[in-house]
Design an enzyme around this catalytic site. Structure first.
Site, mmCIF file in Angstrom:
data_model
loop_
_atom_site.group_PDB
_atom_site.id
_atom_site.type_symbol
_atom_site.label_atom_id
_atom_site.label_comp_id
_atom_site.label_asym_id
_atom_site.label_seq_id
_atom_site.Cartn_x
_atom_site.Cartn_y
_atom_site.Cartn_z
ATOM 1 N N LYS A 9 43.490 17.593 -3.132
ATOM 2 C CA LYS A 9 43.322 17.064 -1.782
ATOM 3 C C LYS A 9 42.643 15.685 -1.831
ATOM 4 C CE LYS A 9 42.913 21.729 0.212
ATOM 5 N NZ LYS A 9 42.120 22.603 1.098
ATOM 6 N N TYR A 49 50.140 23.328 6.969
ATOM 7 C CA TYR A 49 49.058 24.189 7.459
ATOM 8 C C TYR A 49 49.427 24.885 8.773
ATOM 9 C CZ TYR A 49 45.763 22.600 3.876
ATOM 10 O OH TYR A 49 45.119 22.365 2.686
ATOM 11 N N ASN A 112 37.267 21.219 -0.051
ATOM 12 C CA ASN A 112 37.310 22.158 -1.185
ATOM 13 C C ASN A 112 38.308 21.761 -2.272
ATOM 14 O OD1 ASN A 112 39.617 22.897 0.145
ATOM 15 N ND2 ASN A 112 39.024 25.029 0.512
ATOM 16 N N HIS A 115 44.380 22.638 -3.157
ATOM 17 C CA HIS A 115 45.167 23.708 -2.513
ATOM 18 C C HIS A 115 45.997 24.422 -3.571
ATOM 19 C CE1 HIS A 115 47.965 25.776 0.168
ATOM 20 N NE2 HIS A 115 48.899 25.403 -0.692
ATOM 21 N N GLU A 126 56.298 26.262 0.161
ATOM 22 C CA GLU A 126 55.564 25.009 -0.038
ATOM 23 C C GLU A 126 56.262 24.090 -1.047
ATOM 24 O OE1 GLU A 126 51.277 27.002 1.193
ATOM 25 O OE2 GLU A 126 51.623 26.489 -0.908
HETATM 26 P P1 IDP Z 1 42.836 28.578 0.899
HETATM 27 O O1 IDP Z 1 42.994 27.074 0.797
HETATM 28 O O2 IDP Z 1 41.749 29.084 -0.022
HETATM 29 O O3 IDP Z 1 44.149 29.305 0.735
HETATM 30 P P2 IDP Z 1 42.975 29.102 3.806
HETATM 31 O O4 IDP Z 1 42.230 30.190 4.493
HETATM 32 O O5 IDP Z 1 44.458 29.215 3.690
HETATM 33 O O6 IDP Z 1 42.289 28.917 2.364
HETATM 34 O O7 IDP Z 1 42.612 27.757 4.555
HETATM 35 C C1 IDP Z 1 43.321 26.568 4.294
HETATM 36 C C2 IDP Z 1 42.355 25.420 4.237
HETATM 37 O O8 IDP Z 1 41.804 25.226 5.530
HETATM 38 C C3 IDP Z 1 41.157 25.621 3.311
HETATM 39 O O9 IDP Z 1 41.433 25.342 1.959
HETATM 40 C C4 IDP Z 1 40.159 24.656 3.912
HETATM 41 O O10 IDP Z 1 40.437 23.320 3.472
HETATM 42 C C5 IDP Z 1 40.467 24.745 5.400
HETATM 43 N N1 IDP Z 1 39.574 25.689 6.082
HETATM 44 C C6 IDP Z 1 39.652 27.037 6.081
HETATM 45 N N2 IDP Z 1 38.660 27.574 6.798
HETATM 46 C C7 IDP Z 1 37.948 26.534 7.272
HETATM 47 C C8 IDP Z 1 36.778 26.435 8.111
HETATM 48 O O11 IDP Z 1 36.201 27.441 8.551
HETATM 49 N N3 IDP Z 1 36.333 25.175 8.374
HETATM 50 C C9 IDP Z 1 36.957 24.045 7.893
HETATM 51 N N4 IDP Z 1 38.042 24.101 7.116
HETATM 52 C C10 IDP Z 1 38.535 25.330 6.809
#
Ligand code: IDP
Length: 149
Positions: A9, A49, A112, A115, A126
């Protein structure tokens, strides 16, 4: 052989973590079959997303993922989808184990680093969203017999 979609990212690219991250999947024994640097459009971000579009963090997530280039990749290997998720670590970097990418490099859930597709159907969706078939290389690594028995 399974394939998964991974993307470093904007925070991972800006922080100079691309080489470290690619090295982890290479040294595990997985095979790179697609790679490109992408300035993500809002349309692509919203499609990628789409499952989160009703969540409060969705607008911030789209702004973030379009804010700087992303390194989009396809990796191939036995069990690569689940294994890559383990190498990446859980969604919130504060809860991710040390030794995982998010555990080693991240703090906030909205920053984080990387992805990774979470299941075979999402991997397929994807890969098709981010890459054309012509952008994926079908090649035979010469080290295969030293990774697979
Ligand atoms: P993942 O990336 O571990 O699969 P997902 O639940 O699919 O997690 O969420 C997609 C992305 O959305 C996350 O990697 C993160 O960047 C963002 N995200 C998820 N939950 C939150 C939140 O509570 N606050 C801000 N960003 C979030």
């Amino acid at each position: 052989m399974e394939r998964t979609f991974l993307a470093v990212k904007p925070d991972g690219v800006q922080r100079g973590l691309v080489g470290n991250i690619i090295g982890r999947f290479e040294s595990k024994g997985f095979q790179l079959v697609g790679l490109k640097l992408v300035q993500v459009s809002r349309e692509l971000a919203e499609k990628h997303y789409g499952e989160h579009k009703e969540r409060p963090f969705f607008p911030g997530l789209v702004n973030f993922i379009t804010s700087a280039p992303v390194v989009a990749m396809v990796w191939e290997g036995k069990g690569v989808i689940a294994s890559a998720r383990k190498i990446i670590g859980v969604t919130n970097p504060l809860n991710a184990e040390n030794g995982t990418i998010r555990g080693d490099f991240g703090v906030d859930v909205g920053r984080n680093i990387i992805h990774g597709s979470d299941a075979p159907d999402t991997a397929e969706r994807e890969i098709a969203l981010w890459f054309t078939p012509a952008e994926l290389c079908n090649w035979q690594p010469s080290i295969s017999t030293w990774i697979y028995e």
